[in-house]
Design a protein around this motif. Structure first.
Motif, PDB file in Angstrom:
ATOM      1  N   LEU A  39       0.871  -1.164   0.000  1.00 38.97           N
ATOM      2  CA  LEU A  39       0.000   0.000   0.000  1.00 38.97           C
ATOM      3  C   LEU A  39       0.908   1.213   0.000  1.00 38.97           C
ATOM      4  N   SER A  40       0.481   2.287  -0.645  1.00 37.30           N
ATOM      5  CA  SER A  40       1.297   3.490  -0.720  1.00 37.30           C
ATOM      6  C   SER A  40       0.510   4.676  -0.180  1.00 37.30           C
ATOM      7  N   PHE A  41       1.150   5.457   0.670  1.00 38.15           N
ATOM      8  CA  PHE A  41       0.508   6.610   1.289  1.00 38.15           C
ATOM      9  C   PHE A  41       1.288   7.872   0.948  1.00 38.15           C
ATOM     10  N   ASP A  42       0.575   8.886   0.465  1.00 41.68           N
ATOM     11  CA  ASP A  42       1.181  10.155   0.071  1.00 41.68           C
ATOM     12  C   ASP A  42       1.273  11.074   1.287  1.00 41.68           C
ATOM     13  N   LEU A  43       2.490  11.398   1.688  1.00 42.67           N
ATOM     14  CA  LEU A  43       2.718  12.263   2.847  1.00 42.67           C
ATOM     15  C   LEU A  43       3.128  13.679   2.448  1.00 42.67           C
ATOM     16  N   THR A  44       2.939  14.036   1.175  1.00 41.70           N
ATOM     17  CA  THR A  44       3.367  15.343   0.682  1.00 41.70           C
ATOM     18  C   THR A  44       2.812  16.480   1.534  1.00 41.70           C
ATOM     19  N   GLU A  45       1.543  16.409   1.886  1.00 44.88           N
ATOM     20  CA  GLU A  45       0.908  17.472   2.681  1.00 44.88           C
ATOM     21  C   GLU A  45       1.074  17.254   4.178  1.00 44.88           C
ATOM     22  N   ALA A  46       1.462  16.051   4.586  1.00 48.08           N
ATOM     23  CA  ALA A  46       1.510  15.714   6.007  1.00 48.08           C
ATOM     24  C   ALA A  46       2.844  16.030   6.674  1.00 48.08           C
ATOM     25  N   THR A  47       3.925  16.028   5.906  1.00 44.88           N
ATOM     26  CA  THR A  47       5.238  16.280   6.506  1.00 44.88           C
ATOM     27  C   THR A  47       6.175  16.908   5.478  1.00 44.88           C
ATOM     28  N   PRO A  48       7.032  17.815   5.913  1.00 44.36           N
ATOM     29  CA  PRO A  48       8.006  18.409   4.997  1.00 44.36           C
ATOM     30  C   PRO A  48       9.281  17.581   4.883  1.00 44.36           C
ATOM     31  N   ASP A  49       9.373  16.490   5.668  1.00 41.87           N
ATOM     32  CA  ASP A  49      10.632  15.782   5.794  1.00 41.87           C
ATOM     33  C   ASP A  49      10.382  14.297   6.062  1.00 41.87           C
ATOM     34  N   LEU A  50      10.520  13.457   5.055  1.00 50.25           N
ATOM     35  CA  LEU A  50      10.268  12.025   5.225  1.00 50.25           C
ATOM     36  C   LEU A  50      11.259  11.363   6.194  1.00 50.25           C
ATOM     37  N   PRO A  51      12.553  11.672   6.146  1.00 53.73           N
ATOM     38  CA  PRO A  51      13.455  11.070   7.146  1.00 53.73           C
ATOM     39  C   PRO A  51      13.071  11.431   8.579  1.00 53.73           C
ATOM     40  N   GLY A  52      12.710  12.694   8.820  1.00 52.24           N
ATOM     41  CA  GLY A  52      12.291  13.114  10.161  1.00 52.24           C
ATOM     42  C   GLY A  52      10.999  12.433  10.580  1.00 52.24           C
ATOM     43  N   TRP A  53      10.068  12.301   9.639  1.00 51.84           N
ATOM     44  CA  TRP A  53       8.795  11.622   9.920  1.00 51.84           C
ATOM     45  C   TRP A  53       9.061  10.179  10.312  1.00 51.84           C
ATOM     46  N   LEU A  54       9.965   9.523   9.598  1.00 52.44           N
ATOM     47  CA  LEU A  54      10.286   8.126   9.867  1.00 52.44           C
ATOM     48  C   LEU A  54      10.960   7.960  11.230  1.00 52.44           C
TER      49      LEU A  54
END
Length: 139
Positions: A72-87
């Protein structure tokens, strides 16, 4: 699409995991003789179904010959400015829930070009080892 259905060995552990991702239970029910629920979040709906006598899931991420559900794929474009930080934050949240194992990262955040766009992409495994993709549009 109405929902994506996921069979799980332990629905309570799976619910705790998906709640950390931002999903909330919107309906609990039984299907036949087992527990199930719908959860909504990250722009979609999933159905969790507890399997009474579970067998390990196929390794869809690592087995290049596997045919079937991949992720499954989830788009986090609007949810976070930083994927490494989110992870990193997700890892910390998962580690604070006693019933959950440490977060399994299948692919660290990386950039990928698809068509004329650049995406930031990461993969993790859910509580049953199923791959989940998180993606952000960069350009």
């Amino acid at each position: 699409m109405h929902h994506a259905s996921i069979r799980t060995a332990n629905i309570h552990r799976a619910i705790a995991f998906y709640e950390i991702l931002g999903f909330t239970v919107c309906e609990r029910f039984t299907t036949g003789y087992t527990l199930a629920c719908w959860m909504e979040g990250l722009g979609g709906r999933i159905e969790l179904i507890q399997i009474p006598e579970p067998k390990p899931a196929a390794d869809a991420f690592a087995d290049e010959h596997y045919v079937g559900y991949y992720h499954l794929s989830f788009d986090l474009t609007e949810a976070t400015p930083d994927l490494p930080g989110w992870l990193t934050n997700l890892q910390e949240c998962v580690s604070q829930v006693a019933e959950l194992s440490p977060l399994k990262i299948l692919l660290e955040p990386t950039q990928q070009q698809i068509g004329d766009r650049i995406f930031e992409v990461a993969f993790i495994a859910d509580t049953d080892g199923l791959p989940l993709e998180f993606i952000r549009v960069l350009k």
